[in-house]
Design an enzyme around this catalytic site. Structure first.
Site, mmCIF file in Angstrom:
data_model
loop_
_atom_site.group_PDB
_atom_site.id
_atom_site.type_symbol
_atom_site.label_atom_id
_atom_site.label_comp_id
_atom_site.label_asym_id
_atom_site.label_seq_id
_atom_site.Cartn_x
_atom_site.Cartn_y
_atom_site.Cartn_z
ATOM 1 N N SER A 223 0.834 -1.186 0.000
ATOM 2 C CA SER A 223 0.000 0.000 0.000
ATOM 3 C C SER A 223 0.876 1.246 0.000
ATOM 4 O O SER A 223 1.758 1.389 -0.841
ATOM 5 C CB SER A 223 -0.972 -0.043 1.182
ATOM 6 O OG SER A 223 -1.986 0.925 1.071
ATOM 7 N N GLU A 341 -9.073 -4.718 -5.356
ATOM 8 C CA GLU A 341 -8.441 -3.915 -4.313
ATOM 9 C C GLU A 341 -9.431 -3.076 -3.511
ATOM 10 O O GLU A 341 -9.424 -3.060 -2.285
ATOM 11 C CB GLU A 341 -7.404 -2.972 -4.944
ATOM 12 C CG GLU A 341 -6.223 -3.672 -5.582
ATOM 13 C CD GLU A 341 -5.057 -3.873 -4.630
ATOM 14 O OE1 GLU A 341 -5.220 -3.613 -3.425
ATOM 15 O OE2 GLU A 341 -4.000 -4.304 -5.101
ATOM 16 N N HIS A 441 -7.729 -5.337 -1.016
ATOM 17 C CA HIS A 441 -6.492 -4.629 -0.674
ATOM 18 C C HIS A 441 -5.919 -5.128 0.646
ATOM 19 O O HIS A 441 -6.619 -5.187 1.649
ATOM 20 C CB HIS A 441 -6.795 -3.128 -0.568
ATOM 21 C CG HIS A 441 -5.589 -2.271 -0.329
ATOM 22 N ND1 HIS A 441 -4.635 -2.057 -1.291
ATOM 23 C CD2 HIS A 441 -5.190 -1.560 0.744
ATOM 24 C CE1 HIS A 441 -3.706 -1.247 -0.817
ATOM 25 N NE2 HIS A 441 -4.016 -0.937 0.427
#
Length: 532
Positions: A223, A341, A441
């Site tokens: 991330s 995601e 995600h």
């Protein structure tokens, strides 16, 4: 503004974070000398010749006059410093992700937070071991070197693992002309990146004491941590500190950052919010504000912007331009994204709620606002003929725009400078409350760390995928190539090449929806062109 933003493995987790200084029947933990003094870590049953060393200061703590200052050397200590528990995380709000990710509701935080952690399988190997340095995610506003807890499972594979804290939010990315004036480089902001560079420099000077090879360091992150790794590849200050890079669900080549004057303008209201007058004495007054009050004031003002900036020093130019010109640090990369995601950001599992378009009209309006003249082309690539089709069309479009396109672009830019790029597409969908989220995600971190979220519903396939991911990642750290014995072949990316699917099936596949990415490339080119 960039906001990227446990029921299993409990026994190992408790053993690693326990503050006790002895393990294995009361035997003293392993001791190591670093440049600042001796540290005593913890014995770990699965790392019998090594151990875990946590909460080691890698720089002077950024408090008082060192708030918003480039990191300085850590002070020396006498005697043996206990390194058996994590140091405090940097100041941040309680994260709604924590109950799922770590089974806790709040982290221990302090402005004195520049600590790192080392797990090593062997303190005195016959040949020094390759090193992985992990940069945590959390939108550069939350997180710490505690999560995900990947130190032990990766070190078990024969590598040294390092995780670190770095300054976040207002403490890590605040920019102010008064700070420029006191800086020898006449810049401010990007303190979080300077911390990461300081930690990498510490690793270069000290990792041999833990059995690690300073010439074989790979940096990795997920991330915003992956975005930070990408920024380090674009920064001349980090050149020579690593030989490979892993980026999970985050890159810098699809972003446009503010220039320093713009960021300073966005942040001009902080002093006013705190009742601090501009001019002489401003910095002293701001540095005297307690960390809790500083953070609370910054959190209330939605105009304030704390993110990386093009400052001419840490980031000489837009990272997207650096990569396009082939001027980045030239190292092999392992990079990829997850197939769905953005689903997690609207999930109540992490405190999310959906304000996404639910009708065709709202979808069109969103695209118009985001993409302007290119909205029609984006809609053609990700169509929704009815309101019922909008949620899935938006999820697919936004996942590709924010993650899939950037991962593919970074792989292409890496290939263009003659370095190997290994591109992946993570597709594994969970059960129970995770079923409708698809491959969301940060999900791949569970398999990399063998540490599953509290609501995760286990199944036999989890272990096989975890072994594959751990194998690929640690092979890459060892050899700059993820391939190895008993793993399906993962081909290096070529301009018209493939990605590795990581899911119920593991193996090469065509890059998903790559034919749609040209509209995102045109939009990025347009945005960068407006900066000239």
């Amino acid at each position: 503004m960039i906001r990227i933003a446990v029921a299993c493995w409990v026994t190992a987790w408790i053993a690693l974070v326990s503050p006790a200084g002895r393990a294995n029947g009361g035997a003293a933990g392993p001791e190591v000398r670093v440049e600042s003094g001796m540290v005593r870590g913890r014995s770990v049953a699965t790392l019998p010749r090594g151990g875990a060393f946590m909460g080691i200061p890698y720089a002077a703590q950024p408090v008082g006059p060192l708030r918003w200052h480039a990191p300085e050397a850590a002070p020396r200590w006498s005697g043996v410093r206990e390194a058996t528990s994590y140091g405090a995380a940097c100041p941040q709000a309680p994260s709604p992700w924590l109950p799922e990710m770590l089974g806790i509701r709040k982290m221990r935080t302090d402005e004195a937070c520049l600590y790192l952690n080392v797990w090593t399988p062997e303190l005195h190997p016959a040949r020094r071991l390759p090193v992985l340095v992990w940069v945590h995610g959390g939108g550069n506003v939350e997180g710490s070197g505690e999560w995900p807890p990947l130190g032990v499972p990766l070190a078990e594979q024969g590598i040294v693992v390092v995780s670190l804290n770095y300054r976040l939010g207002v403490f890590g990315f605040y920019a102010n002309p008064a700070l420029d004036a006191e800086s020898a480089r006449h810049v401010s902001g990007n303190y979080g990146h300077l911390d990461q560079i300081a930690a990498l420099s510490w690793v270069r000077r000290n990792i041999a004491s833990f059995g690690g090879d300073a010439a074989r360091v790979t940096i990795a992150g997920e991330s915003s941590g992956a975005l930070d790794v990408c920024n380090l590849m674009a920064s001349p200050l980090a050149a020579g500190l690593f030989r490979g890079a892993v980026m999970e669900s985050g890159v810098c080549v699809d972003s446009v950052y503010p220039k320093l004057p713009e960021l300073e303008g966005n942040n001009a209201g902080l002093a006013r919010d705190l009742g601090v007058a501009a001019g002489q004495g401003e910095l002293a007054a701001l540095r005297a504000v307690p960390a809790e009050r500083m953070y609370a004031a910054a959190a209330k003002d939605e105009v304030l912007d704390f993110e990386p900036a093009v400052d001419g020093w840490v980031l000489p130019q837009q990272p997207a331009v650096t990569f396009a010109k082939g001027e980045q640090v030239k190292v092999p990369v392992l990079v990829g994204s997850n197939d769905s995601e953005v689903s997690i950001f609207a999930s109540p599992l992490v405190g999310g709620h959906s304000n996404r378009p639910k009708t065709v009209a709202a979808y069109r309006a969103w695209l118009e606002k985001q993409f302007g003249p290119l909205a029609g082309r984006v809609l053609a690539e990700y169509p929704a003929q009815s309101d019922a089709e909008v949620p899935q069309a938006f999820r697919r479009m936004f996942t590709d725009y924010d993650f899939g396109f950037g991962a593919w672009l970074l792989a292409r830019d890496t290939d263009n400078v003659g370095q190997d790029a290994y591109l992946y597409n993570f597709t594994y969908a969970g059960q129970g409350p995770f079923a409708e989220l698809g491959a969301f995600h940060s999900e791949e971190e569970m398999f990399l760390s063998r540490h599953y979220w509290t609501s995760w519903v286990a199944r036999p396939e989890d272990g096989a995928l975890s072994r594959s991911i751990i194998g690929y990642w640690t092979n890459f750290v060892k050899t700059e190539n993820p391939n190895g014995k008993s793993l399906p072949e993962w081909p290096a990316q070529q301009p018209s090449g493939e990605a590795e699917e990581l899911g119920k099936s593991v193996g090469p596949e065509a890059v998903p929806r790559v034919e749609k990415f040209s509209v995102f490339q045109e939009y990025l080119t347009t945005r960068l062109g407006k900066l000239q």
